[in-house]
Design a protein around this motif. Structure first.
Motif, PDB file in Angstrom:
ATOM      1  N   PRO B  40      19.478 -24.031  -8.342  1.00 56.46           N
ATOM      2  CA  PRO B  40      19.735 -23.111  -7.222  1.00 56.46           C
ATOM      3  C   PRO B  40      20.981 -23.552  -6.453  1.00 56.46           C
ATOM      4  CG  PRO B  40      17.451 -23.855  -7.214  1.00 56.46           C
ATOM      5  CD  PRO B  40      18.157 -24.654  -8.259  1.00 56.46           C
ATOM      6  N   ILE B  42      23.722 -22.847  -3.032  1.00 53.26           N
ATOM      7  CA  ILE B  42      24.150 -22.174  -1.805  1.00 53.26           C
ATOM      8  C   ILE B  42      25.658 -22.357  -1.706  1.00 53.26           C
ATOM      9  CG2 ILE B  42      24.025 -22.109   0.717  1.00 53.26           C
ATOM     10  CD1 ILE B  42      21.118 -22.972   0.536  1.00 53.26           C
ATOM     11  N   ASN B  63      25.416 -13.437  -5.867  1.00 50.28           N
ATOM     12  CA  ASN B  63      24.006 -13.344  -6.226  1.00 50.28           C
ATOM     13  C   ASN B  63      23.284 -14.647  -5.863  1.00 50.28           C
ATOM     14  OD1 ASN B  63      21.875 -11.957  -7.212  1.00 50.28           O
ATOM     15  ND2 ASN B  63      22.343 -12.289  -9.381  1.00 50.28           N
ATOM     16  N   VAL B  64      23.841 -15.347  -4.888  1.00 50.80           N
ATOM     17  CA  VAL B  64      23.241 -16.583  -4.362  1.00 50.80           C
ATOM     18  C   VAL B  64      23.438 -16.550  -2.848  1.00 50.80           C
ATOM     19  CG1 VAL B  64      23.749 -17.992  -6.414  1.00 50.80           C
ATOM     20  CG2 VAL B  64      25.433 -17.841  -4.580  1.00 50.80           C
ATOM     21  N   PRO B  65      22.653 -17.346  -2.098  1.00 44.97           N
ATOM     22  CA  PRO B  65      22.894 -17.402  -0.648  1.00 44.97           C
ATOM     23  C   PRO B  65      24.327 -17.867  -0.382  1.00 44.97           C
ATOM     24  CG  PRO B  65      20.807 -18.453  -1.203  1.00 44.97           C
ATOM     25  CD  PRO B  65      21.498 -18.177  -2.496  1.00 44.97           C
ATOM     26  N   TRP B  66      24.990 -17.194   0.525  1.00 49.62           N
ATOM     27  CA  TRP B  66      26.426 -17.402   0.730  1.00 49.62           C
ATOM     28  C   TRP B  66      26.721 -17.326   2.213  1.00 49.62           C
ATOM     29  CZ3 TRP B  66      30.292 -14.517   2.977  1.00 49.62           C
ATOM     30  CH2 TRP B  66      31.619 -14.732   2.578  1.00 49.62           C
ATOM     31  N   VAL B  81      24.872 -26.766   6.582  1.00 50.56           N
ATOM     32  CA  VAL B  81      23.848 -26.185   5.697  1.00 50.56           C
ATOM     33  C   VAL B  81      23.164 -27.310   4.915  1.00 50.56           C
ATOM     34  CG1 VAL B  81      23.404 -24.588   3.801  1.00 50.56           C
ATOM     35  CG2 VAL B  81      25.195 -24.048   5.453  1.00 50.56           C
ATOM     36  N   TYR B  85      19.293 -28.605   4.974  1.00 48.42           N
ATOM     37  CA  TYR B  85      18.494 -28.750   3.752  1.00 48.42           C
ATOM     38  C   TYR B  85      17.867 -30.143   3.680  1.00 48.42           C
ATOM     39  CZ  TYR B  85      17.822 -29.866  -1.213  1.00 48.42           C
ATOM     40  OH  TYR B  85      17.321 -30.316  -2.409  1.00 48.42           O
ATOM     41  N   ARG B  86      18.685 -31.163   3.982  1.00 47.82           N
ATOM     42  CA  ARG B  86      18.156 -32.541   3.943  1.00 47.82           C
ATOM     43  C   ARG B  86      17.033 -32.718   4.959  1.00 47.82           C
ATOM     44  NH1 ARG B  86      22.030 -36.251   5.519  1.00 47.82           N
ATOM     45  NH2 ARG B  86      23.720 -34.751   5.466  1.00 47.82           N
ATOM     46  N   ILE B  94      10.856 -28.012   1.827  1.00 46.02           N
ATOM     47  CA  ILE B  94      11.510 -27.403   0.671  1.00 46.02           C
ATOM     48  C   ILE B  94      11.431 -28.382  -0.504  1.00 46.02           C
ATOM     49  CG2 ILE B  94      13.847 -28.176   1.361  1.00 46.02           C
ATOM     50  CD1 ILE B  94      14.879 -25.512   0.114  1.00 46.02           C
ATOM     51  N   GLU B  96      12.831 -27.386  -3.785  1.00 46.90           N
ATOM     52  CA  GLU B  96      13.938 -27.119  -4.698  1.00 46.90           C
ATOM     53  C   GLU B  96      15.055 -28.145  -4.571  1.00 46.90           C
ATOM     54  OE1 GLU B  96      12.450 -24.881  -2.842  1.00 46.90           O
ATOM     55  OE2 GLU B  96      12.326 -22.925  -3.818  1.00 46.90           O
ATOM     56  N   VAL B  98      18.748 -28.333  -4.563  1.00 48.76           N
ATOM     57  CA  VAL B  98      19.777 -27.318  -4.328  1.00 48.76           C
ATOM     58  C   VAL B  98      21.171 -27.926  -4.464  1.00 48.76           C
ATOM     59  CG1 VAL B  98      20.678 -25.617  -2.682  1.00 48.76           C
ATOM     60  CG2 VAL B  98      18.221 -26.097  -2.757  1.00 48.76           C
TER      61      VAL B  98
END
Lengths: 395, 306
Positions: B40, B42, B63-66, B81, B85-86, B94, B96, B98
């Motif tokens: 996945p 970003i 087609n991915v978070p942008w 970002v 995520y960390r 989460i 995944e 990424v």
């Protein structure tokens, strides 16, 4: 719990209790301590925060924007030139509807370079779409920062918010702080309401694009929606201020009226000067002079109708501006107040503006008394003989 | 490394419908970079051609978070970002794994974005930064950048009676990135798909900040025939004006050695921005540029041998 805390310590403690997912910050006098104290919380592992020690304030706000777009709570703290360097990103934070919360320590803008208090930094950002809460003292700064989280994240608002303190006067002075428990703060701010965000869209495999090019056919609608968020904030701010009062005993609204009921001459002030001015009002009241004070807490959104209702029928109002808009007219708060009162069919007070305290120039009781005497004189004669005076400057 | 067949079967993450020029290198690079990553992703994008042409509201080619916020700060905003995520990962919110990819043009990378790029690299955020380097500010109409070739005509370094185009050699950004002691730095081109895909695969396997500078032919700014984008990119590598190499944990390795090192005129003659350099009066300047290319190439070979 009653403690002795400086403004910066209070901001840092509030930040610890809010326990944001991401803090991105850069040191700047007089806000540096907020970052320093918070660094220790991170080093001691008592916050869950990912702390991003960026290389500039521009990057601090950019990182907060990224974090908030990713869906988490993001905070920062800065002052003066730092806020000025963020300027581009302040607008973007608001335009992307990201509820970032900032502790801003008010300091004069260069040049000449100066590290002391005036309000030109936050007032310079008044049109950026940030909610602005000014604080009279350390307690209010602490309370404002906690409320700012709720206000910014409210689903009908979704705009960034800043709470401010006057540089050095509040940031570095010890005052009594009634600190809430960590649990109470967490309970009050709660889980952040869910917003569309990058991580959520990744998990749900429904990717979203944030920050697309918005041309003639959509930009206006999106700005209009953001503006609606600010209108909604006018409803949300007093609601949360009331809830805060109900929970913790200290209620907040758009402004505080001090001995206003029968006042003929009123001063409007933001920030720490309010404290000194309250003393002056007390003394002058003792002399039988009908003076009162309106402390403006919420500068953006601007509570125009509420101010008009509160000031209606007053004979004269003096606005104390701790910034100079360089408009060759008045300071920046004066035109806002003037506009708020313009539609009053009757009972419109005479207004005079006083620019004071730039670059940390001490504001004495004598200065404030002088301003009250001037407003009283105007109230008595019913004649406005000037619009603007600079107070406390050698000229 | 993924084969062409495997890549062809992967879901497209940068899809058609964008408004990039026909023959634009940036779209090809974005598509290949995204195809090369299986996890996945970003994406963060600096303001520039790729951003404005791929996300005209309400459409998006991603087609991915942008996310895009401004010009000079994609490294900083994607840092945020990645930090978010960390934080979520640490909190168990989460699972995944990424991958974070930043795209910026040479203006947003070499010039106005250099500070935030340096900051993010120094902090070691786990992300791949891809510079699609078309050697000028193409989005605003072909102004010179610090990545522009010496002698090139641009709208702010025009060829005039007194001055024959841009006066400086381009900044050596790859070396600057190597000096940050990041685990992976590379140069690439869209014209050798396996070179680019391989490098992207490698880059995202590292736990840290990685950087790939991809030469991106610009049919509008160089300008060249839109049909020869891949060819002109390959020619840049074959003339050694844009050598292909990678630096893994500080170790240089050449990833493409031309069978025969072609003269730079072979590359110049396909682009109108260099047309004046082929005139007799500019022979000394042409020689100076060839000499610089030769010197840099020799120095690179030494680094790769050492």
């Amino acid at each position: 719990m009653k403690l002795a805390r400086t403004g910066n310590e209070a901001f840092a403690e509030a930040m610890r209790q809010i326990n944001p997912d991401v803090v991105a910050a850069y040191p700047i006098t007089p806000a540096t301590e907020i970052v320093q104290i918070f660094s220790q919380f991170v080093a001691d592992g008592i916050v869950k925060t990912e702390f991003v020690l960026v290389e500039s304030e521009h990057s601090a706000m950019s990182a907060c924007i990224g974090a908030s777009a990713a869906g988490v709570r993001a905070m920062t703290g800065t002052s003066s030139q730092g806020a000025a360097l963020m300027w581009e990103m302040l607008y973007i934070a608001a335009g992307l509807r990201l509820p970032i919360v900032m502790a801003l320590v008010n300091r004069a803008l260069s040049a000449p370079i100066n590290i002391h208090c005036d309000h030109s930094d936050s007032i310079g950002a008044r049109d950026s779409g940030w909610i602005q809460l000014f604080s009279e003292n350390v307690q209010e700064a602490y309370d404002n920062l906690i409320q700012a989280v709720r206000i910014a994240e409210h689903p009908s608002v979704k705009l960034p918010a800043m709470a401010t303190t006057d540089g050095f006067i509040l940031s570095h002075c010890l005052e009594t702080l009634e600190m809430l428990s960590d649990e109470d703060v967490q309970k009050f701010i709660g889980e952040a309401p869910e917003r569309p965000n990058l991580i959520k869209s990744l998990k749900e495999k429904k990717p979203i694009t944030i920050g697309a090019l918005d041309l003639q056919d959509y930009y206006f609608e999106h700005r209009r929606q953001a503006a609606e968020g600010m209108f909604n904030a006018k409803k949300v701010i007093p609601e949360i201020g009331k809830e805060f009062g109900k929970t913790f005993g200290r209620e907040y609204g758009f402004f505080e009226e001090y001995k206003m009921d029968d006042a003929e001459a009123v001063a409007i002030i933001m920030g720490s000067t309010v404290g000194t001015a309250k003393d002056v009002v007390d003394v002058m009241r003792g002399e039988g002079k009908k003076v009162g004070l309106l402390k403006l807490r919420v500068y953006r959104p601007f509570p125009a109708n509420e101010l008009a209702a509160a000031l209606k029928g007053k004979k004269a109002v003096g606005i104390m501006d701790r910034a100079d808009g360089m408009s060759a007219f008045t300071g920046p708060v004066y035109p806002d107040i003037c506009a708020a009162l313009y539609d009053l069919p009757d009972g419109r007070p005479i207004l005079q503006d006083y620019i004071y305290g730039l670059g940390g120039r001490d504001v004495t009781k004598e200065d404030i008394r002088y301003i009250f005497e001037e407003i009283l004189k105007t109230a008595k004669t019913g004649q406005k003989d000037y619009t603007l005076k600079y107070v406390g400057v050698r000229e | 490394m993924a084969t062409l067949k495997q890549l062809a079967k992967r879901e497209e993450r940068f899809v058609s419908g964008h408004r990039l020029c026909p023959g634009c290198g940036a779209g090809l690079i974005a598509r290949m970079v995204m195809l090369a990553i299986e996890k996945p992703v970003i994406v963060g994008n600096a303001t520039g051609c790729l951003e404005v042409a791929s996300t005209i509201f309400p459409y998006s080619s991603w087609n991915v978070p942008w996310v895009h916020s401004a010009f000079e700060n994609v490294s900083a905003s994607l840092s945020g970002v990645e930090a978010a995520y960390r934080s979520l990962k640490k909190q168990g919110k989460i699972d995944e794994d990424v991958v974070f990819v930043a795209f910026g043009g040479d203006g947003g990378t070499y010039d106005i974005g250099l500070q935030s790029l340096s900051g993010a690299a120094e902090r070691g955020h786990k992300m791949l930064y891809v510079c699609y380097n078309n050697q000028a500010y193409m989005n605003t109409g072909v102004q010179r950048s610090s990545a522009t070739s010496k002698g090139a005509h641009t709208s702010t370094s025009p060829v005039g009676k007194a001055i024959p185009g841009k006066g400086q050699f381009p900044k050596d950004l790859a070396s600057i990135m190597v000096a940050h002691n990041i685990p992976y730095v590379a140069t690439s081109i869209p014209g050798r798909w396996n070179d680019l895909v391989n490098k992207v695969e490698k880059a995202v396997s590292f736990n840290g900040f990685t950087f790939i500078d991809v030469l991106s032919p610009c049919r509008l700014g160089w300008p060249h025939e839109p049909s020869i984008t891949m060819e002109i990119a390959r020619l840049a590598a074959e003339t050694c004006i844009w050598p292909l190499y990678e630096v893994v944990e500080g170790k240089y390795r050449l990833t493409f050695r031309p069978k025969e090192k072609k003269p730079i005129t072979e590359w110049f003659k396909l682009q109108r921005r260099f047309a004046h350099l082929l005139k007799p009066e500019n022979q000394p300047l042409l020689e100076e540029i060839q000499k610089e290319v030769d010197t840099k190439w020799e120095a690179l070979l030494k680094k790769c041998e050492g």
